[in-house]
Design an enzyme around this catalytic site. Structure first.
Site, PDB file in Angstrom:
ATOM      1  N   HIS A  19      -6.935   1.275  -6.972  1.00  0.00           N
ATOM      2  CA  HIS A  19      -7.291   0.575  -5.729  1.00  0.00           C
ATOM      3  C   HIS A  19      -8.109  -0.663  -6.119  1.00  0.00           C
ATOM      4  O   HIS A  19      -9.305  -0.768  -5.825  1.00  0.00           O
ATOM      5  CB  HIS A  19      -8.099   1.514  -4.839  1.00  0.00           C
ATOM      6  CG  HIS A  19      -8.155   1.109  -3.404  1.00  0.00           C
ATOM      7  ND1 HIS A  19      -7.603  -0.076  -2.927  1.00  0.00           N
ATOM      8  CD2 HIS A  19      -8.710   1.720  -2.308  1.00  0.00           C
ATOM      9  CE1 HIS A  19      -7.808  -0.163  -1.624  1.00  0.00           C
ATOM     10  NE2 HIS A  19      -8.476   0.895  -1.225  1.00  0.00           N
ATOM     11  N   GLN A  73     -10.246  -2.845  -3.460  1.00  0.00           N
ATOM     12  CA  GLN A  73     -11.497  -2.217  -3.062  1.00  0.00           C
ATOM     13  C   GLN A  73     -12.547  -2.369  -4.157  1.00  0.00           C
ATOM     14  O   GLN A  73     -13.708  -2.693  -3.881  1.00  0.00           O
ATOM     15  CB  GLN A  73     -11.273  -0.731  -2.763  1.00  0.00           C
ATOM     16  CG  GLN A  73     -12.534   0.024  -2.368  1.00  0.00           C
ATOM     17  CD  GLN A  73     -13.067  -0.383  -1.018  1.00  0.00           C
ATOM     18  OE1 GLN A  73     -12.381  -0.255   0.000  1.00  0.00           O
ATOM     19  NE2 GLN A  73     -14.304  -0.863  -0.978  1.00  0.00           N
ATOM     20  N   CYS A 115     -16.158   3.983  -0.079  1.00  0.00           N
ATOM     21  CA  CYS A 115     -15.071   3.071   0.292  1.00  0.00           C
ATOM     22  C   CYS A 115     -14.530   3.317   1.702  1.00  0.00           C
ATOM     23  O   CYS A 115     -13.749   2.499   2.194  1.00  0.00           O
ATOM     24  CB  CYS A 115     -13.953   3.137  -0.741  1.00  0.00           C
ATOM     25  SG  CYS A 115     -13.334   4.806  -1.048  1.00  0.00           S
ATOM     26  N   ASP A 139     -16.507   9.250  -2.724  1.00  0.00           N
ATOM     27  CA  ASP A 139     -15.281   9.099  -1.942  1.00  0.00           C
ATOM     28  C   ASP A 139     -14.962  10.465  -1.346  1.00  0.00           C
ATOM     29  O   ASP A 139     -15.562  11.479  -1.728  1.00  0.00           O
ATOM     30  CB  ASP A 139     -14.140   8.604  -2.859  1.00  0.00           C
ATOM     31  CG  ASP A 139     -12.912   8.137  -2.096  1.00  0.00           C
ATOM     32  OD1 ASP A 139     -12.954   8.094  -0.847  1.00  0.00           O
ATOM     33  OD2 ASP A 139     -11.899   7.819  -2.741  1.00  0.00           O
ATOM     34  N   ARG A 194     -14.176  -6.485   1.766  1.00  0.00           N
ATOM     35  CA  ARG A 194     -12.735  -6.378   1.554  1.00  0.00           C
ATOM     36  C   ARG A 194     -12.049  -7.663   2.021  1.00  0.00           C
ATOM     37  O   ARG A 194     -11.122  -8.170   1.374  1.00  0.00           O
ATOM     38  CB  ARG A 194     -12.167  -5.179   2.326  1.00  0.00           C
ATOM     39  CG  ARG A 194     -12.448  -3.822   1.702  1.00  0.00           C
ATOM     40  CD  ARG A 194     -11.696  -3.593   0.398  1.00  0.00           C
ATOM     41  NE  ARG A 194     -10.255  -3.662   0.613  1.00  0.00           N
ATOM     42  CZ  ARG A 194      -9.519  -2.648   1.067  1.00  0.00           C
ATOM     43  NH1 ARG A 194     -10.089  -1.491   1.383  1.00  0.00           N
ATOM     44  NH2 ARG A 194      -8.214  -2.776   1.210  1.00  0.00           N
ATOM     45  N   ARG A 221       0.887  -1.167   0.000  1.00  0.00           N
ATOM     46  CA  ARG A 221       0.000   0.000   0.000  1.00  0.00           C
ATOM     47  C   ARG A 221       0.919   1.210   0.000  1.00  0.00           C
ATOM     48  O   ARG A 221       1.619   1.465   0.987  1.00  0.00           O
ATOM     49  CB  ARG A 221      -0.903  -0.028   1.229  1.00  0.00           C
ATOM     50  CG  ARG A 221      -1.915   1.120   1.284  1.00  0.00           C
ATOM     51  CD  ARG A 221      -2.791   0.975   2.514  1.00  0.00           C
ATOM     52  NE  ARG A 221      -3.604   2.155   2.752  1.00  0.00           N
ATOM     53  CZ  ARG A 221      -4.851   2.304   2.323  1.00  0.00           C
ATOM     54  NH1 ARG A 221      -5.417   1.340   1.618  1.00  0.00           N
ATOM     55  NH2 ARG A 221      -5.527   3.401   2.594  1.00  0.00           N
TER      56      ARG A 221
END
Length: 318
Positions: A143, A146, A278, A238, A306, A116
């Site tokens: 991402h 996700q 998310c 988001d 997830r 990450r």
């Protein structure tokens, strides 16, 4: 919960990296969704499933996280393996060791690496230097973990994906990019509404539109939130300032003011639309409390998935 699917692990995915959905076919993505649904069923039923017994995942975190760390760590444990948390300060890359050298060394110890990070180039270089599978846990460009969990969640609630419309409202960021590629591959329509100057990456847009054309979907970018939400099956947003852009917070608040997802905007979506985010969310900023905590919101189903989506990825490639 879905009925038992008896999904078998495909040998052709073993050893592959998971850097972006762009690298996977529509059939591969649907397979991973189906596998995630089945692994979720097994977990809920208390059925042990440990294909990664004795294996270890190294988790490199240059960006902090709640969901990514906990879900990968728990997921590896449930699959019979072990996850090793490595912050930037734990590694020599924090002191300037080339990522390619780190990759080669870690490949001698580990069975898989999750990273990450900020620069997408770091993920690419890690994968180039590694001889074990590399998973993109987030970069500034994409991402994919996700997005896979998101499409699993929509699939569970709607029963299918092809032909659905998803409206993404906000910053054309890494989340928008992965949703665009995923929707295009799965034959969905995605409408992305951003303020002027905050649109998605042009190369990602071109790749998404090409994939959409091949798979019977559509990828639309607009600066009109209402146009994007019109008759949408899913409304997604988001934060306005992603990690690393906090200094632009005040400037973005002005630019994104007309892109707040609230009760007025969601009236244009289908009555049974799903609201997704998310997380973490800023209630009252990018989304109203009435929407995020309302009856159409599935944000915690999405967050839970997830775990299951990432277990599917790890089981398939490790």
């Amino acid at each position: 919960m879905a009925e038992q699917l008896n999904i078998e692990l495909r040998t052709d995915l073993k050893g592959r990296d998971f850097i972006g959905l762009v690298d996977y076919s529509p059939e591969d993505i649907q397979y991973l969704i189906d596998l995630a649904v089945e692994l979720k069923r097994k977990t809920k039923a208390g059925e042990p499933y440990q294909p990664l017994k004795g294996k270890t995942l190294g988790m490199i975190f240059e960006k902090s996280s709640t969901r990514t760390r906990v879900s990968f760590e728990v997921g590896m444990y449930q699959l019979g393996g072990h996850a090793l948390f490595l912050s930037r300060n734990d590694l020599q890359i924090g002191r300037g060791e080339p990522i390619m050298d780190t990759a080669q060394v870690m490949s001698r110890y580990l069975d898989g690496i999750m990273i990450r990070t900020f620069a997408h180039r770091t993920v690419i270089d890690l994968a180039r230097g590694s001889t074990v599978p590399v998973i993109n846990g987030l970069s500034d460009l994409s991402h994919p973990c996700q997005a896979l969990a998101d499409y699993q969640t929509i699939f569970e609630h709607k029963g299918s994906l092809k032909g659905l419309k998803i409206a993404y409202i906000g910053d054309g960021n890494n989340m928008a990019h992965s949703l665009m590629i995923g929707a295009a591959k799965l034959g969905m329509t995605i409408a992305v509404a951003t303020p002027e100057g905050y649109g998605p990456d042009k190369e990602v847009l071109a790749a998404s539109q090409e994939a959409a054309q091949q798979n019977g979907g559509a990828c639309i970018v607009t600066h009109d939130a209402r146009e994007a939400v019109e008759q949408a099956d899913v409304v997604y947003t988001d934060v306005w300032a992603s990690m690393g852009f906090e200094a632009e917070q005040k400037e973005r608040e002005k630019a994104f003011h007309a892109f707040r997802v609230n009760e007025e905007l969601t009236k244009y979506a289908k009555p049974d639309y799903l609201f997704m985010h998310c997380l973490p969310a800023h209630r009252g900023e990018e989304v109203s409390e009435g929407v995020i905590d309302g009856k159409n919101s599935i944000i915690f189903d999405q967050a839970e998935n997830r775990l299951h989506a990432q277990k599917a990825i790890m089981a398939a490639i490790m």
